[in-house]
Design a protein around this motif. Structure first.
Motif, PDB file in Angstrom:
ATOM      1  N   VAL A 186      12.792   6.248   9.106  1.00  0.00           N
ATOM      2  CA  VAL A 186      12.983   4.849   9.502  1.00  0.00           C
ATOM      3  C   VAL A 186      11.905   3.983   8.850  1.00  0.00           C
ATOM      4  O   VAL A 186      12.163   2.934   8.272  1.00  0.00           O
ATOM      5  N   LEU A 187      10.691   4.492   8.915  1.00  0.00           N
ATOM      6  CA  LEU A 187       9.531   3.745   8.426  1.00  0.00           C
ATOM      7  C   LEU A 187       9.558   3.601   6.908  1.00  0.00           C
ATOM      8  O   LEU A 187       9.284   2.534   6.354  1.00  0.00           O
ATOM      9  N   ALA A 188       9.885   4.718   6.241  1.00  0.00           N
ATOM     10  CA  ALA A 188       9.724   4.756   4.783  1.00  0.00           C
ATOM     11  C   ALA A 188      10.925   4.187   4.044  1.00  0.00           C
ATOM     12  O   ALA A 188      10.817   3.835   2.877  1.00  0.00           O
ATOM     13  N   GLU A 189      12.041   4.059   4.773  1.00  0.00           N
ATOM     14  CA  GLU A 189      13.292   3.712   4.110  1.00  0.00           C
ATOM     15  C   GLU A 189      13.158   2.532   3.147  1.00  0.00           C
ATOM     16  O   GLU A 189      13.642   2.574   2.021  1.00  0.00           O
ATOM     17  N   ARG A 190      12.462   1.486   3.602  1.00  0.00           N
ATOM     18  CA  ARG A 190      12.385   0.298   2.741  1.00  0.00           C
ATOM     19  C   ARG A 190      11.065   0.215   1.987  1.00  0.00           C
ATOM     20  O   ARG A 190      10.759  -0.797   1.385  1.00  0.00           O
ATOM     21  N   LEU A 191      10.269   1.280   2.053  1.00  0.00           N
ATOM     22  CA  LEU A 191       8.963   1.261   1.393  1.00  0.00           C
ATOM     23  C   LEU A 191       8.878   2.220   0.217  1.00  0.00           C
ATOM     24  O   LEU A 191       7.873   2.269  -0.474  1.00  0.00           O
ATOM     25  N   THR A 192       9.916   3.019   0.009  1.00  0.00           N
ATOM     26  CA  THR A 192       9.847   3.962  -1.103  1.00  0.00           C
ATOM     27  C   THR A 192       9.855   3.176  -2.411  1.00  0.00           C
ATOM     28  O   THR A 192      10.351   2.049  -2.462  1.00  0.00           O
ATOM     29  N   PRO A 193       9.311   3.777  -3.467  1.00  0.00           N
ATOM     30  CA  PRO A 193       9.358   3.094  -4.765  1.00  0.00           C
ATOM     31  C   PRO A 193      10.787   2.684  -5.117  1.00  0.00           C
ATOM     32  O   PRO A 193      11.029   1.637  -5.703  1.00  0.00           O
ATOM     33  N   ARG A 194      11.728   3.520  -4.712  1.00  0.00           N
ATOM     34  CA  ARG A 194      13.131   3.229  -4.944  1.00  0.00           C
ATOM     35  C   ARG A 194      13.513   1.900  -4.288  1.00  0.00           C
ATOM     36  O   ARG A 194      14.082   1.010  -4.906  1.00  0.00           O
ATOM     37  N   ALA A 195      13.141   1.787  -3.017  1.00  0.00           N
ATOM     38  CA  ALA A 195      13.508   0.582  -2.267  1.00  0.00           C
ATOM     39  C   ALA A 195      12.721  -0.641  -2.739  1.00  0.00           C
ATOM     40  O   ALA A 195      13.175  -1.772  -2.585  1.00  0.00           O
ATOM     41  N   LEU A 196      11.537  -0.399  -3.310  1.00  0.00           N
ATOM     42  CA  LEU A 196      10.672  -1.519  -3.676  1.00  0.00           C
ATOM     43  C   LEU A 196      10.991  -2.108  -5.046  1.00  0.00           C
ATOM     44  O   LEU A 196      10.410  -3.121  -5.426  1.00  0.00           O
ATOM     45  N   ARG A 197      11.907  -1.457  -5.769  1.00  0.00           N
ATOM     46  CA  ARG A 197      12.176  -1.938  -7.130  1.00  0.00           C
ATOM     47  C   ARG A 197      12.539  -3.408  -7.154  1.00  0.00           C
ATOM     48  O   ARG A 197      12.116  -4.151  -8.019  1.00  0.00           O
ATOM     49  N   GLY A 198      13.298  -3.830  -6.137  1.00  0.00           N
ATOM     50  CA  GLY A 198      13.724  -5.220  -6.072  1.00  0.00           C
ATOM     51  C   GLY A 198      12.575  -6.190  -5.821  1.00  0.00           C
ATOM     52  O   GLY A 198      12.715  -7.385  -6.044  1.00  0.00           O
ATOM     53  N   GLY A 238       1.914  15.683   1.652  1.00  0.00           N
ATOM     54  CA  GLY A 238       2.874  16.389   2.487  1.00  0.00           C
ATOM     55  C   GLY A 238       3.676  15.451   3.363  1.00  0.00           C
ATOM     56  O   GLY A 238       3.808  14.270   3.050  1.00  0.00           O
ATOM     57  N   VAL A 239       4.183  15.966   4.485  1.00  0.00           N
ATOM     58  CA  VAL A 239       5.139  15.185   5.270  1.00  0.00           C
ATOM     59  C   VAL A 239       4.500  13.927   5.857  1.00  0.00           C
ATOM     60  O   VAL A 239       5.184  12.952   6.140  1.00  0.00           O
ATOM     61  N   HIS A 240       3.166  13.947   6.028  1.00  0.00           N
ATOM     62  CA  HIS A 240       2.497  12.751   6.551  1.00  0.00           C
ATOM     63  C   HIS A 240       1.894  11.890   5.436  1.00  0.00           C
ATOM     64  O   HIS A 240       1.152  10.956   5.731  1.00  0.00           O
ATOM     65  N   GLY A 241       2.180  12.228   4.194  1.00  0.00           N
ATOM     66  CA  GLY A 241       1.670  11.431   3.080  1.00  0.00           C
ATOM     67  C   GLY A 241       2.009   9.955   3.302  1.00  0.00           C
ATOM     68  O   GLY A 241       3.075   9.619   3.810  1.00  0.00           O
ATOM     69  N   CYS A 242       1.081   9.090   2.927  1.00  0.00           N
ATOM     70  CA  CYS A 242       1.201   7.647   3.177  1.00  0.00           C
ATOM     71  C   CYS A 242       2.592   7.118   2.838  1.00  0.00           C
ATOM     72  O   CYS A 242       3.048   7.214   1.698  1.00  0.00           O
ATOM     73  N   ALA A 243       3.261   6.527   3.837  1.00  0.00           N
ATOM     74  CA  ALA A 243       4.618   6.007   3.623  1.00  0.00           C
ATOM     75  C   ALA A 243       4.592   4.728   2.796  1.00  0.00           C
ATOM     76  O   ALA A 243       5.589   4.361   2.180  1.00  0.00           O
ATOM     77  N   GLY A 244       3.459   4.056   2.780  1.00  0.00           N
ATOM     78  CA  GLY A 244       3.388   2.785   2.065  1.00  0.00           C
ATOM     79  C   GLY A 244       2.722   2.885   0.705  1.00  0.00           C
ATOM     80  O   GLY A 244       2.387   1.875   0.096  1.00  0.00           O
ATOM     81  N   GLN A 245       2.547   4.119   0.216  1.00  0.00           N
ATOM     82  CA  GLN A 245       1.778   4.251  -1.028  1.00  0.00           C
ATOM     83  C   GLN A 245       2.468   3.611  -2.237  1.00  0.00           C
ATOM     84  O   GLN A 245       1.790   3.151  -3.157  1.00  0.00           O
ATOM     85  N   GLY A 246       3.792   3.560  -2.194  1.00  0.00           N
ATOM     86  CA  GLY A 246       4.503   2.899  -3.288  1.00  0.00           C
ATOM     87  C   GLY A 246       4.115   1.425  -3.351  1.00  0.00           C
ATOM     88  O   GLY A 246       3.845   0.879  -4.428  1.00  0.00           O
ATOM     89  N   LEU A 247       4.063   0.803  -2.179  1.00  0.00           N
ATOM     90  CA  LEU A 247       3.687  -0.614  -2.102  1.00  0.00           C
ATOM     91  C   LEU A 247       2.212  -0.795  -2.469  1.00  0.00           C
ATOM     92  O   LEU A 247       1.862  -1.716  -3.212  1.00  0.00           O
TER      93      LEU A 247
END
Lengths: 398, 64
Positions: free
Chosen positions: A95-107, A338-347
């Motif tokens: 839920v948290l990462a959905e819009r924060l992945t590099p994929r989602a951030l391209r826009g 790992g699984v807790h790796g920063c969800a906002g690192q792409g941003l």
């Protein structure tokens, strides 16, 4: 068994150790893979390979009993993504990462680049600036609260609240007690937002409430998830940007490398996060009897994973304390792993890279004009003030 | 030696691509492309593959 684990008595969270932690980290690494910290009742893991192993072994080293160093924070933090395990965590994280992945951030890329350029242009115009207030803070605070949907009201407290939320994850010391009211202030405010639903339409926060309406997440999880978004989204990136400016001011030869080869900027960001890791350490609890680096660790032990030490481990990094934008810094652990790796690192990467790119384009060189001062926080390692002169490139403003 | 990718976990950070461009790539939609899916890696790609696995910030890659 206990006799095999060396002990380190100095307080890693004293004011002086917080301001200059690196000699302590080195001592921990030299003592062994696992070191007992009697003051904090934890086992420190400070070498790169061992930190990596603990972070990646999330079935054994769990987060559900909190990742802080005191019981209060570990209890209050329940319900956050940071403090959960297994499928529970997987669901919150997605839920948290959905819009924060590099994929989602391209826009968002070009918008962030433009904002970064405007921040740098305005700082260059002034020439003599505080790179913390005028560059590092200016970018994230200009759009991240909007992205998360935080209402206008209360924004003036955001940096103080977010800093306090990190302080609270340290031991119960003078620092965390001093800032505890601010940390609770943020929690209260987040609860209010979830109740009043005054989040910006289209924001990440609005998404959360919508998902709660549809039963995809529990409504009671919303305030904690809002804090999951907000608290780590400011200070950490601010730390990375400010440290990048300091390191590039101090190492003009590295600045020149980036001028010639701007394609190295993404790696330079990794190198900054490696050398001046924004987050010092978080903990895990061993869910069963296990070992780290061959040292037995008993079930129930709280293990402190010192990212900022791992990132300077001489066993992994050649000339570990040197700032070198050409070294391969990809294995740094500053964003966790790992699984807790920063969800906002792409941003965070996007913001920091955009600032560096704008600086390289508009600035000839960065000169230190005063003594940088570091902030005091149990978890965040960040500059408080960084007086610099941004000397513009000659021949126009580009 | 093989690289096993956990596709749902991959978030498209692309750090693995920097390490092992002959093994892994991101397509135009930032989706992971695995050139050695279910295949053994040639010896000369084992070292880059190891580094790629190490670099993944969300541990979506492992060696198998």
């Amino acid at each position: 068994m206990t006799s095999t684990i060396p002990t380190y008595r100095p307080d890693l969270y004293s004011r002086s150790a917080v301001l200059d932690p690196y000699p302590h980290y080195r001592a921990l690494r030299d003592l062994g893979p696992v070191v007992r910290l009697p003051r904090h009742g934890v086992l420190a893991v400070a070498r790169h390979e061992d930190c990596r192993r603990v972070l990646r072994d999330d079935a054994v080293f769990v987060s559900g009993q909190g990742v802080g160093l005191n019981r209060v924070a570990n209890r209050v933090g329940r319900g956050t993504t940071l403090n959960s395990d297994g499928t529970d965590h997987e669901q919150r994280r997605s839920v948290l990462a959905e819009r924060l992945t590099p994929r989602a951030l391209r826009g968002m890329r070009s918008e962030v680049e433009q904002r970064a350029d405007a921040v740098v242009a305005s700082a260059v115009e002034r020439g003599d600036v505080d790179a913390v207030a005028d560059v590092a803070r200016a970018l994230p605070t200009s759009f991240v609260p909007d992205l998360i949907g935080w209402p206008e009201e209360g924004r003036e407290h955001l940096l103080r609240w977010a800093g306090a939320t990190f302080d609270a994850l340290g031991p119960l010391n003078r620092q965390s007690l001093r800032t505890a009211p601010s940390a609770l202030g943020m929690l209260r405010f987040a609860r209010g937002i979830a109740r009043r639903r005054d989040v910006r339409p289209g924001s990440l926060g609005a998404d959360l409430l919508w998902k709660a309406d549809r039963g995809e997440i529990e409504r009671s999880a919303c305030p904690a998830l809002m804090i999951d978004y907000l608290a780590p989204s400011l200070d950490t990136t601010i730390s990375a940007i400010a440290s990048a400016v300091l390191l590039l001011a101090r190492h003009p030869e590295q600045w020149e490398v980036l001028k010639r080869e701007p394609e190295r900027v993404p790696n330079a960001v990794n190198e900054v996060v490696r050398l001046e890791s924004p987050l010092r350490a978080f903990s895990r609890v061993a869910d069963r009897d296990t070992e780290v680096g061959g040292v037995p660790v008993a079930r129930g032990s709280r293990v402190l994973v010192v990212y900022a030490s791992a990132n300077r481990d001489e066993r992994t990094w050649e000339d570990a304390t040197a700032f070198d934008v050409t070294r391969d810094a990809g294995a740094q652990l500053g964003f966790g792993q790992g699984v807790h790796g920063c969800a906002g690192q792409g941003l965070a990467r996007l913001e920091t890279q955009s600032i560096l790119t704008a600086l390289l384009r508009r600035v000839e060189r960065i000169e230190l004009t005063g003594t940088p001062t570091w902030g005091v926080n149990n978890v965040i390692h960040s500059l408080e003030r960084l007086p610099v002169r941004l000397v513009p490139v000659t021949g126009g403003d580009r | 030696m093989r690289i096993i990718a956990d596709y749902p976990r991959c978030e498209g950070h692309g750090l693995c691509v920097d390490q092992a461009p002959d093994v892994l790539d991101l397509d135009d939609d930032s989706e992971l492309v695995h050139h050695y899916e279910d295949r053994d890696l040639p010896a000369e790609l084992e070292e880059p593959a190891r580094r790629a696995v190490d670099s993944c910030p969300v541990a979506a890659l492992r060696l198998g």
